[in-house]
Design a protein around this motif. Structure first.
Motif, PDB file in Angstrom:
ATOM      1  N   ASP A  26       0.805  -1.212   0.000  1.00  0.00           N
ATOM      2  CA  ASP A  26       0.000   0.000   0.000  1.00  0.00           C
ATOM      3  C   ASP A  26       0.845   1.272   0.000  1.00  0.00           C
ATOM      4  OD1 ASP A  26      -2.270   1.653   0.216  1.00  0.00           O
ATOM      5  OD2 ASP A  26      -2.192   1.590   2.406  1.00  0.00           O
ATOM      6  N   HIS A  27       1.768   1.398   0.917  1.00  0.00           N
ATOM      7  CA  HIS A  27       2.540   2.627   1.059  1.00  0.00           C
ATOM      8  C   HIS A  27       3.473   2.857  -0.123  1.00  0.00           C
ATOM      9  CE1 HIS A  27       0.947   3.342   5.010  1.00  0.00           C
ATOM     10  NE2 HIS A  27       1.262   2.110   5.380  1.00  0.00           N
ATOM     11  N   GLN A  28       4.075   1.798  -0.628  1.00  0.00           N
ATOM     12  CA  GLN A  28       4.964   1.935  -1.779  1.00  0.00           C
ATOM     13  C   GLN A  28       4.185   2.362  -3.022  1.00  0.00           C
ATOM     14  OE1 GLN A  28       4.823  -0.620   0.294  1.00  0.00           O
ATOM     15  NE2 GLN A  28       6.860  -1.217   0.958  1.00  0.00           N
ATOM     16  N   ILE A  29       2.998   1.818  -3.203  1.00  0.00           N
ATOM     17  CA  ILE A  29       2.173   2.178  -4.350  1.00  0.00           C
ATOM     18  C   ILE A  29       1.713   3.626  -4.239  1.00  0.00           C
ATOM     19  CG2 ILE A  29      -0.049   1.731  -5.481  1.00  0.00           C
ATOM     20  CD1 ILE A  29       0.423  -1.250  -4.837  1.00  0.00           C
ATOM     21  N   ALA A  30       1.338   4.050  -3.040  1.00  0.00           N
ATOM     22  CA  ALA A  30       0.917   5.435  -2.831  1.00  0.00           C
ATOM     23  C   ALA A  30       2.063   6.398  -3.115  1.00  0.00           C
ATOM     24  CB  ALA A  30       0.404   5.622  -1.407  1.00  0.00           C
ATOM     25  N   ALA A  31       3.273   6.031  -2.696  1.00  0.00           N
ATOM     26  CA  ALA A  31       4.430   6.894  -2.951  1.00  0.00           C
ATOM     27  C   ALA A  31       4.749   6.962  -4.442  1.00  0.00           C
ATOM     28  CB  ALA A  31       5.640   6.380  -2.175  1.00  0.00           C
ATOM     29  N   LEU A  32       4.563   5.858  -5.139  1.00  0.00           N
ATOM     30  CA  LEU A  32       4.875   5.796  -6.563  1.00  0.00           C
ATOM     31  C   LEU A  32       3.821   6.493  -7.422  1.00  0.00           C
ATOM     32  CD1 LEU A  32       6.753   4.560  -8.757  1.00  0.00           C
ATOM     33  CD2 LEU A  32       5.208   2.605  -8.774  1.00  0.00           C
ATOM     34  N   LEU A  33       2.548   6.244  -7.139  1.00  0.00           N
ATOM     35  CA  LEU A  33       1.469   6.761  -7.983  1.00  0.00           C
ATOM     36  C   LEU A  33       0.851   8.053  -7.488  1.00  0.00           C
ATOM     37  CD1 LEU A  33      -0.419   3.446  -8.823  1.00  0.00           C
ATOM     38  CD2 LEU A  33       1.297   4.633 -10.189  1.00  0.00           C
ATOM     39  N   GLY A  34       1.041   8.366  -6.244  1.00  0.00           N
ATOM     40  CA  GLY A  34       0.428   9.561  -5.689  1.00  0.00           C
ATOM     41  C   GLY A  34      -0.909   9.248  -5.042  1.00  0.00           C
ATOM     42  N   ALA A  35      -1.988   9.620  -5.703  1.00  0.00           N
ATOM     43  CA  ALA A  35      -3.322   9.530  -5.104  1.00  0.00           C
ATOM     44  C   ALA A  35      -3.822   8.102  -4.849  1.00  0.00           C
ATOM     45  CB  ALA A  35      -4.326  10.294  -5.949  1.00  0.00           C
ATOM     46  N   PRO A  36      -3.883   7.240  -5.861  1.00  0.00           N
ATOM     47  CA  PRO A  36      -4.505   5.936  -5.573  1.00  0.00           C
ATOM     48  C   PRO A  36      -3.587   5.032  -4.761  1.00  0.00           C
ATOM     49  CG  PRO A  36      -3.771   5.983  -7.834  1.00  0.00           C
ATOM     50  CD  PRO A  36      -3.500   7.344  -7.250  1.00  0.00           C
ATOM     51  N   ALA A  37      -3.982   4.765  -3.553  1.00  0.00           N
ATOM     52  CA  ALA A  37      -3.174   3.911  -2.680  1.00  0.00           C
ATOM     53  C   ALA A  37      -3.476   2.443  -2.976  1.00  0.00           C
ATOM     54  CB  ALA A  37      -3.483   4.228  -1.216  1.00  0.00           C
ATOM     55  N   GLY A  38      -2.671   1.557  -2.411  1.00  0.00           N
ATOM     56  CA  GLY A  38      -2.840   0.130  -2.622  1.00  0.00           C
ATOM     57  C   GLY A  38      -4.188  -0.386  -2.177  1.00  0.00           C
ATOM     58  N   GLN A  39      -4.720   0.194  -1.110  1.00  0.00           N
ATOM     59  CA  GLN A  39      -6.034  -0.227  -0.614  1.00  0.00           C
ATOM     60  C   GLN A  39      -7.115   0.053  -1.656  1.00  0.00           C
ATOM     61  OE1 GLN A  39      -6.418  -1.875   2.136  1.00  0.00           O
ATOM     62  NE2 GLN A  39      -8.606  -1.840   2.447  1.00  0.00           N
ATOM     63  N   THR A  40      -7.040   1.224  -2.293  1.00  0.00           N
ATOM     64  CA  THR A  40      -8.005   1.577  -3.336  1.00  0.00           C
ATOM     65  C   THR A  40      -7.873   0.635  -4.520  1.00  0.00           C
ATOM     66  OG1 THR A  40      -7.883   3.886  -2.674  1.00  0.00           O
ATOM     67  CG2 THR A  40      -8.777   3.431  -4.855  1.00  0.00           C
ATOM     68  N   LEU A  41      -6.652   0.369  -4.943  1.00  0.00           N
ATOM     69  CA  LEU A  41      -6.426  -0.551  -6.054  1.00  0.00           C
ATOM     70  C   LEU A  41      -6.917  -1.951  -5.716  1.00  0.00           C
ATOM     71  CD1 LEU A  41      -2.913   0.560  -7.298  1.00  0.00           C
ATOM     72  CD2 LEU A  41      -5.110   0.927  -8.408  1.00  0.00           C
ATOM     73  N   LYS A  42      -6.726  -2.352  -4.470  1.00  0.00           N
ATOM     74  CA  LYS A  42      -7.200  -3.671  -4.047  1.00  0.00           C
ATOM     75  C   LYS A  42      -8.699  -3.789  -4.258  1.00  0.00           C
ATOM     76  CE  LYS A  42      -8.498  -4.886   0.048  1.00  0.00           C
ATOM     77  NZ  LYS A  42      -8.684  -5.256   1.431  1.00  0.00           N
ATOM     78  N   HIS A  43      -9.442  -2.781  -3.848  1.00  0.00           N
ATOM     79  CA  HIS A  43     -10.892  -2.824  -3.983  1.00  0.00           C
ATOM     80  C   HIS A  43     -11.323  -2.805  -5.453  1.00  0.00           C
ATOM     81  CE1 HIS A  43     -12.014  -2.785   0.207  1.00  0.00           C
ATOM     82  NE2 HIS A  43     -11.089  -1.868   0.417  1.00  0.00           N
ATOM     83  N   LEU A  44     -10.651  -2.020  -6.269  1.00  0.00           N
ATOM     84  CA  LEU A  44     -10.974  -1.975  -7.697  1.00  0.00           C
ATOM     85  C   LEU A  44     -10.703  -3.320  -8.372  1.00  0.00           C
ATOM     86  CD1 LEU A  44      -9.600   1.562  -8.608  1.00  0.00           C
ATOM     87  CD2 LEU A  44     -12.003   0.865  -8.395  1.00  0.00           C
ATOM     88  N   LEU A  45      -9.572  -3.927  -8.058  1.00  0.00           N
ATOM     89  CA  LEU A  45      -9.233  -5.224  -8.644  1.00  0.00           C
ATOM     90  C   LEU A  45     -10.171  -6.323  -8.158  1.00  0.00           C
ATOM     91  CD1 LEU A  45      -5.366  -4.904  -8.361  1.00  0.00           C
ATOM     92  CD2 LEU A  45      -6.668  -5.057 -10.497  1.00  0.00           C
ATOM     93  N   ALA A  46     -10.498  -6.300  -6.882  1.00  0.00           N
ATOM     94  CA  ALA A  46     -11.417  -7.304  -6.338  1.00  0.00           C
ATOM     95  C   ALA A  46     -12.804  -7.158  -6.965  1.00  0.00           C
ATOM     96  CB  ALA A  46     -11.508  -7.190  -4.825  1.00  0.00           C
ATOM     97  N   THR A  47     -13.231  -5.923  -7.214  1.00  0.00           N
ATOM     98  CA  THR A  47     -14.505  -5.689  -7.881  1.00  0.00           C
ATOM     99  C   THR A  47     -14.477  -6.235  -9.303  1.00  0.00           C
ATOM    100  OG1 THR A  47     -14.927  -3.732  -6.543  1.00  0.00           O
ATOM    101  CG2 THR A  47     -16.148  -3.911  -8.610  1.00  0.00           C
ATOM    102  N   GLY A  48     -13.368  -6.026  -9.997  1.00  0.00           N
ATOM    103  CA  GLY A  48     -13.220  -6.571 -11.344  1.00  0.00           C
ATOM    104  C   GLY A  48     -13.275  -8.092 -11.351  1.00  0.00           C
ATOM    105  N   ALA A  49     -12.635  -8.711 -10.372  1.00  0.00           N
ATOM    106  CA  ALA A  49     -12.651 -10.174 -10.274  1.00  0.00           C
ATOM    107  C   ALA A  49     -14.065 -10.680 -10.039  1.00  0.00           C
ATOM    108  CB  ALA A  49     -11.730 -10.630  -9.143  1.00  0.00           C
ATOM    109  N   THR A  50     -14.775 -10.025  -9.142  1.00  0.00           N
ATOM    110  CA  THR A  50     -16.149 -10.426  -8.849  1.00  0.00           C
ATOM    111  C   THR A  50     -17.040 -10.234 -10.068  1.00  0.00           C
ATOM    112  OG1 THR A  50     -15.819  -9.817  -6.540  1.00  0.00           O
ATOM    113  CG2 THR A  50     -18.101 -10.041  -7.289  1.00  0.00           C
ATOM    114  N   ALA A  51     -16.866  -9.131 -10.782  1.00  0.00           N
ATOM    115  CA  ALA A  51     -17.662  -8.876 -11.987  1.00  0.00           C
ATOM    116  C   ALA A  51     -17.430  -9.955 -13.035  1.00  0.00           C
ATOM    117  CB  ALA A  51     -17.331  -7.502 -12.545  1.00  0.00           C
ATOM    118  N   GLY A  52     -16.195 -10.420 -13.163  1.00  0.00           N
ATOM    119  CA  GLY A  52     -15.900 -11.482 -14.112  1.00  0.00           C
ATOM    120  C   GLY A  52     -16.620 -12.772 -13.781  1.00  0.00           C
ATOM    121  N   ILE A  53     -16.630 -13.130 -12.517  1.00  0.00           N
ATOM    122  CA  ILE A  53     -17.313 -14.362 -12.093  1.00  0.00           C
ATOM    123  C   ILE A  53     -18.820 -14.226 -12.269  1.00  0.00           C
ATOM    124  CG2 ILE A  53     -17.862 -15.801 -10.090  1.00  0.00           C
ATOM    125  CD1 ILE A  53     -15.098 -16.354 -11.156  1.00  0.00           C
TER     126      ILE A  53
END
Length: 76
Positions: A26-53
């Protein structure tokens, strides 16, 4: 299990693995990308996985007479 279901499950599993990686870094991703932290990306990716199923289940092989999907029938 039909090939489309195997691909959907494999894709969902891959997205969940990437989501977990995003959460753990989370912290490394936030430092690298700025605004979207790892927690936010986690939720977006998990939503995508659920949508696929869910999408695979809606199109899935379990059909009622007349070719209607069992899931579509339940959701109506």
């Amino acid at each position: 299990m039909p090939r489309s279901e195997r691909w959907a499950f494999g894709g969902a599993l891959l997205l969940y693995v990437i989501a977990k990686f995003a959460e753990l870094n989370d912290h490394q991703i936030a430092a690298l990308l700025g605004a979207p932290a790892g927690q936010t990306l986690k939720h977006l990716l998990a939503t995508g996985a659920t949508a696929g199923i869910v999408g695979c289940l809606v199109r899935g092989p379990g059909t009622l007479p007349g070719g209607r999907s069992v899931i579509k029938r339940i959701l109506q």
